[in-house]
Design an enzyme around this catalytic site. Sequence first.
Site, PDB file in Angstrom:
ATOM      1  CG  HIS A 191      -1.970  -0.996   1.261  1.00 43.05           C
ATOM      2  ND1 HIS A 191      -1.741  -2.281   1.679  1.00 43.05           N
ATOM      3  CD2 HIS A 191      -3.276  -0.935   0.910  1.00 43.05           C
ATOM      4  CE1 HIS A 191      -2.873  -2.971   1.589  1.00 43.05           C
ATOM      5  NE2 HIS A 191      -3.818  -2.177   1.122  1.00 43.05           N
ATOM      6  CG  ASP A 261      -3.806  -5.664  -4.046  1.00 45.36           C
ATOM      7  OD1 ASP A 261      -4.884  -5.109  -3.727  1.00 45.36           O
ATOM      8  OD2 ASP A 261      -3.007  -6.121  -3.208  1.00 45.36           O
TER       9      ASP A 261
END
Length: 342
Positions: A191, A261
């Site tokens: 992230h 993702d």
Amino acid sequence: KIGQMLLVGFRGLTVDESASIVADIRDHALGGVVLFDYDTPTATPVRNIASPEQLVSLVGGLQAVAAVPLIVAVDEEGGRVARLDQRHGFPPTVSAQAMGERADLAFTRQEATGMARTLRAAGINLNLAPVVDLNVNPTNPIIGSLGRSFSADPTVVTAQAGAFIDAHHQEGVACTLKHFPGHGSSTGDTHLGVVDVTATWSDVELEPFQRLVASGTVDAILTAHVFNSTLDPDYPATLSQATITGILRDRLAYDGLVLSDDMQMGAIRDAFGYEDAVRLAINAGVDILTIANQQVFEEGIVGRTIDLVEGMVGDGRISEARIDASYRRIQAVKAGLAPAPG
């Protein structure tokens, strides 16, 4: 066809005719939405989920706008990663780690059945779970330390994930294995930025993916943004043709749905421009680009992405055949999804 290849996060607890997500579904043939309970960019605990009744109304309203039924996805792994949690009136869940440590497949099936029934009642048809990453590094900040892995043992992970998937299928909910080709040995969080697993990853991390694909029970697989120079000296897995087409499609003989993702995560956003990342992911073999709108929020991202991809098909950087292959896989999965309740 390009609109069907997008799974997008949005803001709102209700279906507002003026909302951009409604226009995206109606005008751009958006293929799917991903729901969250928390809005990260504003650090606000209000996003899409407030109560069971509200969620049914939201999902039903979105499906009513769609000419082609939507994929409605959520991360409902259990434990700390459960978007439908007790704060919003949903039943409690247990983590993958707790299930793995209990080592009772009947218990896992029972817990996963509860989760799947909660999703089904809300009209959610794709669970972005189970995690089949091996708990190679228990201090891993994004997998092991959050209790998201069943075990470090590929045999245990395969059995637990199989029970989890079977329970969901009994309730008419599809599942997603993640994060291919394995995120369990990482020491960083994708992230936030680039995560290199070259020194920590090993082939054993492929085993749960390989065994579950061979079992014929896999609906979808979600890629990891991890970089591994042994597999591809240039690109992280999500953007790597050598990894997605070479390993997953060719070596593991998987012809099902591949999701990326979140394309806005730091590992992609910081190292590649958005246009290049989209091109690379599609050419690598990704069928659905996940755009969570959780790291950054871009209201016009659907139209912008469709325009980018259409332009790249037009000038030959992406082939029409590549788009057609993804469209075929997406519609095959959608044909098997349970109809929305009510």
